[in-house]
Design a protein around this motif. Sequence first.
Motif, mmCIF file in Angstrom:
data_model
loop_
_atom_site.group_PDB
_atom_site.id
_atom_site.type_symbol
_atom_site.label_atom_id
_atom_site.label_comp_id
_atom_site.label_asym_id
_atom_site.label_seq_id
_atom_site.Cartn_x
_atom_site.Cartn_y
_atom_site.Cartn_z
ATOM 1 N N ASN A 245 0.995 -1.507 -0.020
ATOM 2 C CA ASN A 245 -0.200 -0.267 -0.079
ATOM 3 C C ASN A 245 0.836 1.400 0.108
ATOM 4 O O ASN A 245 0.303 2.733 0.302
ATOM 5 C CB ASN A 245 -1.293 0.222 1.729
ATOM 6 N N PHE B 28 -4.050 1.725 0.242
ATOM 7 C CA PHE B 28 -5.303 1.058 -0.097
ATOM 8 C C PHE B 28 -6.407 1.907 0.155
ATOM 9 O O PHE B 28 -7.593 1.606 -0.949
ATOM 10 C CB PHE B 28 -5.282 0.069 0.197
ATOM 11 N N THR B 29 -6.860 2.691 1.378
ATOM 12 C CA THR B 29 -7.401 3.137 1.274
ATOM 13 C C THR B 29 -7.947 4.394 -0.203
ATOM 14 O O THR B 29 -9.240 3.838 -0.973
ATOM 15 C CB THR B 29 -8.083 4.103 2.077
ATOM 16 N N THR C 13 -7.404 3.498 -3.173
ATOM 17 C CA THR C 13 -7.688 2.965 -4.009
ATOM 18 C C THR C 13 -8.576 2.954 -4.346
ATOM 19 O O THR C 13 -9.972 2.289 -5.150
ATOM 20 C CB THR C 13 -6.617 0.942 -3.817
ATOM 21 N N ARG D 34 -1.710 -6.862 -5.109
ATOM 22 C CA ARG D 34 -2.239 -6.598 -3.910
ATOM 23 C C ARG D 34 -3.300 -6.264 -4.322
ATOM 24 O O ARG D 34 -4.788 -6.960 -4.577
ATOM 25 C CB ARG D 34 -2.239 -5.765 -2.688
ATOM 26 N N THR D 35 -3.902 -4.730 -4.843
ATOM 27 C CA THR D 35 -4.559 -4.047 -6.344
ATOM 28 C C THR D 35 -4.900 -5.085 -7.442
ATOM 29 O O THR D 35 -6.085 -5.747 -7.465
ATOM 30 C CB THR D 35 -4.099 -2.416 -6.270
ATOM 31 N N TYR E 74 -7.415 -7.682 -6.205
ATOM 32 C CA TYR E 74 -8.427 -7.083 -5.589
ATOM 33 C C TYR E 74 -9.285 -7.106 -6.861
ATOM 34 O O TYR E 74 -10.631 -7.667 -6.867
ATOM 35 C CB TYR E 74 -8.180 -6.020 -4.382
ATOM 36 N N GLU F 15 -0.446 3.610 -10.199
ATOM 37 C CA GLU F 15 -0.688 3.359 -8.527
ATOM 38 C C GLU F 15 1.052 3.797 -8.317
ATOM 39 O O GLU F 15 1.877 3.686 -7.732
ATOM 40 C CB GLU F 15 -1.167 2.645 -8.207
ATOM 41 N N ASP G 122 -4.472 4.752 7.590
ATOM 42 C CA ASP G 122 -4.487 3.164 6.027
ATOM 43 C C ASP G 122 -4.686 1.981 6.858
ATOM 44 O O ASP G 122 -4.964 0.847 6.222
ATOM 45 C CB ASP G 122 -3.691 3.044 4.305
ATOM 46 N N HIS H 295 -7.213 -1.040 6.241
ATOM 47 C CA HIS H 295 -7.659 -2.409 5.660
ATOM 48 C C HIS H 295 -6.241 -2.693 5.582
ATOM 49 O O HIS H 295 -5.207 -2.307 4.689
ATOM 50 C CB HIS H 295 -7.316 -0.780 3.737
ATOM 51 N N ASP I 44 -3.191 -5.618 5.597
ATOM 52 C CA ASP I 44 -2.520 -6.498 4.211
ATOM 53 C C ASP I 44 -2.184 -7.766 4.991
ATOM 54 O O ASP I 44 -1.148 -7.871 5.634
ATOM 55 C CB ASP I 44 -1.499 -5.519 3.730
#
Length: 239
Positions: free
Chosen positions: A14, A20-21, A23, A47-48, A51, A106, A191, A195, A197
């Motif tokens: 993140n 990630f918030t 995102t 991670r993204t 998701y 990102e 964050d 969220h 990880d």
Amino acid sequence: MEYLNMLAKLGVGNAHPGGFTATLKQFEQYPLPPASRILEVGCGTGRTSCYLAAQGHDVIGIDIHPDMISKAKIRAEKEKSIIQFLVGDASSLPFPNESFDVILVESVSIFTDTEKAFSEYYRVLRTGGKLFDREMIQYKPMSTEINQMISTFYHVKNLWDFTKWSALVNTMGFYHSQIDGPFLFPKSSEDLTEHPDHYQQMDTDSFLDHTIWEVISKYNSIMDRYHEYIGFILVIGTK
């Protein structure tokens, strides 16, 4: 040790602006078409990408750092996600023209040849496809000394302001483009709390590596001292 190497060794998922918030807020504000074919450029530990795959999208992730890709593959296996992860450069994407519905970036373009990267994003997008790129920016004017200090830490040529980013976006040929922001960085601790990880993979020797903690200390010092100068934007372009 460089900043990006530190992120790879710690398996951070993140580190991009807003965490990630940001995102998740982006996907809420700008929902992606169902079953999109998506390229995440600079996917990091995946991670993204994972998701998005869980939302039913067809995802490919690419990153220049082999350690990041190795950890992304492990994450995908643990999350039972079917994703192709490749080592590659944002400024020379190994894909044919018009291959993707969405290009997701990102905090990558600033670390490479930004103009070439944007040209590549445009090339591999299908007509009607969208680019979403969240990048670090000068939130307000800063001295040459502060700019150089921040740029040296992140190993980027320069920290662009809004005018520079806008000029680049306007020359890329997008049918429609916009820039959301700039926004100030939120606190990273928030964050992580909101969220966490659960699939972060740290190298086993990380806690004993003093060079990692030196980079983290330098990062915290920069963010504490110059927080008011550093922000981020979201570039959106439609081909």
